[in-house]
Scaffold this active site. Structure first.
Site, PDB file in Angstrom:
ATOM      1  CB  CYS A 201      67.413  42.369  74.348  1.00 12.86           C
ATOM      2  SG  CYS A 201      67.146  40.709  73.753  1.00 12.86           S
TER       3      CYS A 201
ATOM      4  CG  HIS B   8      71.164  44.098  75.150  1.00 16.05           C
ATOM      5  ND1 HIS B   8      71.133  42.933  75.878  1.00 16.05           N
ATOM      6  CD2 HIS B   8      70.881  43.755  73.865  1.00 16.05           C
ATOM      7  CE1 HIS B   8      70.834  41.929  75.055  1.00 16.05           C
ATOM      8  NE2 HIS B   8      70.681  42.399  73.836  1.00 16.05           N
TER       9      HIS B   8
END
Lengths: 423, 152
Positions: free
Chosen positions: A367, A124
Site C-alpha cells: 500500500c 501508506h
C-alpha cells in the site's frame, strides 16, 4: 520482568501452529498485522459471555457494565498515549478511518482552494488518498517530501518545504511501513507549528514499538490501529487536541453523536462521542485496552530493543546475499522492518518459497505505490518483527532467502518442445 | 492443500526461463494488455488472426512473477492454431489445469492474468473499436475467481 521472547511466545496460542507445508510458523508479517495474546482473546470473550450490551443507551445492568468497561478502555488508551484528557481519545475503525475523519471533518472546515497538504513520499495509501480526495473536494494540493538515497528525509528538506508551501497540514508517518525509517515526530511537529501548519502523525507502525507521549510530540492528530498492537481488528484510535475536536464538525451522523434531533435538524453532542456515531466497537475497545496493558507489562522499551537486534541481524545477513537489495536505511535508523528485492526474482515468488519454510513475510507494494515508484520497484518483500520473534526465526528466514536464490537462478533450462504436427 | 514447492516444479521453471513466443508481433491484428495490481504483473498479448478466425500467430510480453510469466508461455503455446471460438470456450478452470500445480486463490490471479488478457485481446482489433460482443459482455470476461482489486 526479564524480557524473553521464547517465554512470551507461550502467551500467543497461534504461534504453536504449523503452516500448509507442515513447517512451524515463523510469523514475520507484523507490520501488516500482529497476533493476539490469550489475555486479549479472553478479555473479549469475557465481555461477550458475561456483560455485553450496547453502551451509553440502556438503563439496565449489562449496559451499565459495558459502558463502564468501554469508558475504562478509553482511559487506558489515554494513559498509553499520555493524553491530557480521555475526551481526546476517539475510537475509530482503524488508522484509515482516523485519517479519513480528520480529512473529512477538519479538512473540509479548514482547508480551501490553493491550500497545501504536505506529506512524505513514504506514506501508506491511507495517508495519501484521503488528501487526494480532499483536494478533489476543496481544490487544495498535495505536496510530497522526497526521500534521499539512504531512505530518510533531512530536516533541511522539511524546513524548505514548509517555507515554500506554507501547508495547512503536515501529515507524516512516524515509521515507514516499507523502509522502516523512523521520522522525528517531535521535531518535525515543532517545525511545522512554527510555520503555522497543523500536524497529523500516522503512528500505525510506531505505536506497537515505542512509548508515545502525545503531549511531548505536541501533534494535533495522532492515529493508530488496534490490530497492530496485539489488539483486535475493527478498532483504532484518533487522538486529537480537545480544541480541535470541539471545533470540528461531526463527520458521520447517527446515533450516539447527537444531543437532540428534530424534524428540522440536529445538535451534536460533545467530543469524543461526537465522532462515534452508531454502536461503537465495544468488545474491540475492551480487547484493545487489554492489549495496551499487555504491551506496557512487557515494556515498550524492551520490545523496541529486541526488535532492533532482530532487524540488525536480518539486515546484515540479507546484505551479504548476492542479488539482494535492502530498501531503506541501515538498522540504527529504522524500526523492526526489513524490505528487500532480489535481482530478477519477483517478490511474490520469494514470499511463496518462504511460506514453504514456514516463514510468513509480506510481498507486494505494501500500500505504498508512490514510494515504490520512486524506488523504481514494482514490489518488494518485507520481514517485520515483533516481541515474540526469535533469533532462530531470523536465521530460518535468512536460510530460506538463500534457498530462493538457488531455486530461481538461471540454469539454462529448456522448455519441452511441442510435438511437430503437419498442418 | 497442495505442497507449495510443487508450484515451482521444473516444467513451470522451464517455461519461465525458456518461454514460448515471448516478444513483439509486428503484423498483429489483435492485441491487449492487462495488469494484476496485487503484484504488478503485466502481460501484453498480440495475435494474428486469419480470415477464417484462426489464430495464425500468438506472442506475449510481460513482467512479473514466475506463475504469471510461465502460465502465459503455456497458454500462448496452447492456443496457436486454434480458432477464436475454441479459445473463447477455453475456461478459467481449463487454464488452471493447463498450468498444472494447484494454486491458492491469490496465486490463481497470477495464473489467470494471461488468460484474461487473451480473452480481451480477441475483442480488441488493432485498427478499430472493440466489437459488439465484448461490449455486451461488459468489456472483459468474467471468471469465478477472487476479485482483482488492490491489496489492502
Amino acid at each position: 520482568m526479564t524480557f524473553d521472547p521464547h517465554q512470551l511466545r507461550d502467551d500467543f496460542p497461534i504461534l504453536r501452529r504449523t503452516v500448509a507445508s507442515g513447517q512451524p510458523l515463523a510469523y514475520l508479517d507484523n507490520a501488516a498485522s500482529t497476533q493476539r495474546p490469550q489475555v486479549v482473546i479472553d478479555a473479549m470473550s469475557d465481555c461477550y459471555q458475561n456483560y455485553y450490551a450496547n453502551v451509553h443507551r440502556g438503563i439496565h445492568t449489562l449496559s451499565e457494565e459495558s459502558t463502564a468497561a468501554y469508558e475504562a478502555a478509553r482511559v487506558t488508551t489515554q494513559h498509553f498515549l499520555n493524553a491530557r484528557s480521555s475526551r481526546e481519545i476517539v475510537f475509530t475503525a482503524g488508522t484509515t478511518a482516523g485519517i479519513n475523519t480528520v480529512a473529512r471533518s477538519w479538512g473540509h472546515a479548514n482547508v480551501g482552494r490553493g491550500d497545501v497538504i504536505l506529506v512524505t513520499i513514504a506514506e501508506h495509501h491511507a495517508n495519501i488518498v484521503p488528501w487526494h480526495q480532499l483536494a478533489e473536494a476543496v481544490g487544495c494540493r498535495v505536496e510530497f517530501l522526497p526521500i534521499n538515497q539512504s531512505g530518510t528525509i533531512d530536516d533541511s528538506v522539511v524546513a524548505q518545504a514548509l517555507k515554500t508551501h506554507r501547508p495547512k497540514l503536515f501529515a507524516f508517518t512516524a515509521t515507514s511501513n516499507v523502509l522502516g525509517t523512523n521520522f522525528p515526530a517531535q521535531s518535525w511537529t515543532e517545525m511545522a507549528h512554527r510555520s503555522g501548519a497543523a500536524v497529523l502523525v500516522d503512528a500505525a507502525q510506531a505505536a506497537p514499538h515505542e512509548v508515545i507521549d502525545v503531549q511531548q510530540w505536541d501533534a494535533d492528530f495522532v492515529v493508530f490501529s488496534g490490530h497492530k498492537v496485539c489488539g483486535p481488528t475493527g478498532i483504532g484510535v484518533l487522538y486529537a487536541k480537545l480544541e480541535h475536536l470541539e471545533a470540528m464538525p461531526a463527520f458521520l451522523g447517527g446515533g450516539g453523536m447527537i444531543q437532540t434531533v428534530t424534524t428540522e435538524g440536529f445538535t451534536a453532542t460533545e467530543p469524543p462521542e461526537k465522532f462515534e456515531a452508531g454502536t461503537p466497537p465495544i468488545a474491540e475497545a475492551i480487547g484493545l485496552a487489554e492489549a495496551l496493558r499487555y504491551l506496557q507489562r512487557v515494556g515498550l522499551d524492551n520490545i523496541r530493543q529486541h526488535e532492533n537486534a532482530l532487524c540488525q541481524r536480518a539486515d546484515q545477513a540479507l546484505r551479504q546475499i548476492e542479488g539482494v537489495d535492502v530498501l531503506g536505511p541501515m538498522p540504527d535508523l529504522k524500526g523492526g522492518i526489513v524490505s528487500f528485492t532480489m535481482d530478477r526474482i519477483h517478490a511474490h515468488d520469494i514470499a511463496q518459497w518462504l511460506d514453504t519454510r514456514g516463514v510468513a513475510v509480506r510481498a507486494g507494494h505494501h500500500c505504498a505505490m508512490p514510494l515504490h515508484d520512486v524506488l523504481g520497484k514494482t514490489a518488494s518483500a518485507r520481514a517485520s518483527f515483533y516481541l515474540y520473534n526469535t533469533v532462530e526465526e531470523v536465521d530460518r528466514f535468512i536460510e530460506a532467502v538463500q534457498e530462493v536464490r538457488k531455486k530461481f537462478a538461471s540454469k539454462g533450462r529448456r522448455r519441452r518442445r511441442p510435438p511437430v504436427t503437419n498442418a | 492443500m497442495a505442497n507449495e514447492q510443487d508450484i515451482y516444479e521444473e516444467h513451470v521453471l522451464d517455461h519461465y526461463e525458456d518461454p514460448f513466443h515471448r516478444g513483439p508481433l509486428d503484423d498483429a491484428t489483435h492485441a491487449d494488455e492487462g495488469k494484476n495490481p496485487l503484484c504488478g504483473d503485466v502481460i501484453q498479448i498480440a495475435l494474428k488472426l486469419d480470415d477464417e478466425g484462426r489464430i495464425r500467430e500468438a506472442w506475449f510480453e510481460g513482467e512479473g512473477c514466475v506463475i504469471s510469466q510461465a502460465s502465459a508461455s503455456m497458454l500462448i503455446e496452447k492456443v496457436e492454431g486454434k480458432t477464436v471460438d475454441e479459445v473463447k470456450d477455453f475456461s478459467a478452470e481449463e487454464m488452471l489445469e493447463l498450468f498444472g500445480p494447484k494454486l491458492t486463490p491469490n496465486r490463481q490471479k497470477c495464473c489467470l492474468l494471461s488468460w484474461r488478457v487473451l480473452q480481451s485481446a480477441l475483442h480488441s482489433p488493432i485498427d478499430g473499436e472493440a466489437d459488439a460482443d465484448a461490449d455486451a459482455a461488459g468489456g472483459s470476461p468474467r471468471f469465478g475467481g477472487p476479485s482483482l482489486s488492490e491489496e489492502s
